[in-house]
Design an enzyme around this catalytic site. Structure first.
Site, short mmCIF file in Angstrom:
data_model
loop_
_atom_site.label_atom_id
_atom_site.label_comp_id
_atom_site.label_asym_id
_atom_site.label_seq_id
_atom_site.Cartn_x
_atom_site.Cartn_y
_atom_site.Cartn_z
N LYS A 57 -0.11 -2.77 3.55
CA LYS A 57 -0.83 -3.20 4.75
C LYS A 57 -0.43 -4.63 5.12
CE LYS A 57 -4.52 0.03 3.87
NZ LYS A 57 -5.77 0.37 3.22
N GLN A 101 -10.65 -2.67 0.77
CA GLN A 101 -9.94 -1.53 0.18
C GLN A 101 -10.88 -0.72 -0.70
OE1 GLN A 101 -6.59 -0.68 0.80
NE2 GLN A 101 -7.22 1.17 -0.28
N ASP A 124 -11.47 -0.31 10.01
CA ASP A 124 -11.44 1.02 9.41
C ASP A 124 -12.31 2.00 10.20
OD1 ASP A 124 -9.73 1.49 7.30
OD2 ASP A 124 -11.04 0.57 5.80
#
Ligand code: NDP
Length: 307
Positions: A57, A101, A124
């Site tokens: 990422k 994460q 997200d």
């Protein structure tokens, strides 16, 4: 097995490169205005797979000109400490996107952490404000994997209106938001799960099949009607012929006999997930431009239209 003469491989690597190029161009335009979008990535603990995801990422962010900020916390970090970091990032006008994460260590309440992220920075798309907005048909920050699947479908099918889509899997991160996005695109949507009966018969009605199950090669040609478009989200590691390999939820070789277009695993949906994380960071930055510099984005802020 013989395949349909016109079966098309949906190339997620090429599609993700196009999305990243679009993001890069828009980031450059923003930088021309003196704004550099920034993504904060928070990793708690040292899970090897999570470390690889975070590294990828950060790399993609750098490639697109997005500034990345990495926060690596030890596995025994207290929940309150993580929440305090998120609070600081929420309040920091220089930070446009926040990604924590997953999975988190067992002593941390994942839901509490995800709900602590300001909805306008929730790249997200997991905050209930964004989940609710998606289900109401508002244009909000949406989860990256289903958003990437929608782009692949639009590229492969063109118009989606009126098509019957079957989504196999109903998780909060893939199956449910996928179904909501397909509904928003005027598809007729059927969602199948582990308690559904006669899955192959239901699946055979579909123009579009999205498999997000986590069961290697569950879906073969006998589940597909001729000409179906197949998006395989599954990533399963198996041992075969004495070596370890990644396969999807769809039996790729078998499905070629019926599908008109299909994503491979790897190289299909996977690259799109990261590309859409970058796209969401950009969208988040644009949404926040109207807020006064240094202003704290309220956690209950409604997400305005992204169009
Ligand atoms: P979850 O385990 O959270 O959800 C799996 C879903 O599949 C559940 O809804 C479950 O039903 C359903 N299911 C399980 N077994 C069956 C079965 N035999 N028949 C029908 N439905 C079944 O998984 P995720 O949604 O997180 O992920 C799914 C797959 O996608 C995994 O392989 C994962 O690795 C992959 N993935 C890939 C990503 C990418 O970037 N390409 C990103 C995210 C995930 P029930 O609800 O009834 O239990």
């Amino acid at each position: 097995m013989s395949s349909q003469p016109s079966v098309k491989l949906i190339d997620g690597k090429a599609a993700s490169a196009r999305v990243l190029a679009e993001v890069r161009a828009e980031v450059q335009a923003l930088r021309g205005d003196g704004i550099q979008p920034a993504l904060a990535v928070v990793l708690v603990g040292s899970d090897p797979a999570s470390q690889v995801y975070v590294r990828n990422k950060v790399l993609r962010a750098e490639e697109t000109g997005i500034r990345s900020l990495e926060f690596k916390l030890p596995a025994d970090t207290a929940e309150a400490e993580l929440l305090a970091l998120i609070e600081r990032l929420n309040a920091d006008a220089e930070v446009n996107g926040i990604l924590v994460q997953l999975p988190l260590p067992a002593h941390i309440d994942e839901n509490r952490v995800l709900q602590a992220i300001a909805p306008l920075k929730d790249v997200d798309g997991f905050h209930s404000e964004n989940v609710g907005g998606l289900s109401q048909g508002r244009e909000v920050l949406t989860p990256c994997t289903p958003s990437g699947c929608m782009r692949l479908l639009r590229d492969a099918c063109g118009e989606l209106r009126g098509k019957h889509a079957v989504v196999i899997g109903r998780s909060n991160i893939v199956g449910k938001p996928m179904a909501a996005l397909l509904l928003q695109a005027d598809c007729t949507v059927t969602v199948l799960h582990s308690r559904s009966r006669d899955l192959p018969a239901l699946c055979r009605q579909a123009d579009i099949v999205v498999a997000a199950v986590g069961k290697p090669r569950l879906i073969d040609a006998s589940w597909l009607k001729p000409g179906a478009v197949v998006i395989d989200v599954g990533i399963n590691r198996i041992d075969e012929d004495g070596r370890s390999k990644l396969v999807g939820d769809v039996d790729f070789d078998s499905a070629l006999a019926q599908a008109s277009a299909i994503t491979p695993v790897p190289g299909g949906v996977g690259p799109m997930t990261i590309a859409y994380l970058m796209k969401n960071t950009l969208v988040a930055a644009r949404l926040q431009r109207q807020a006064p510099r240094g202003a704290r984005i309220p956690e209950d802020a409604a997400c305005p239209s992204l169009s």
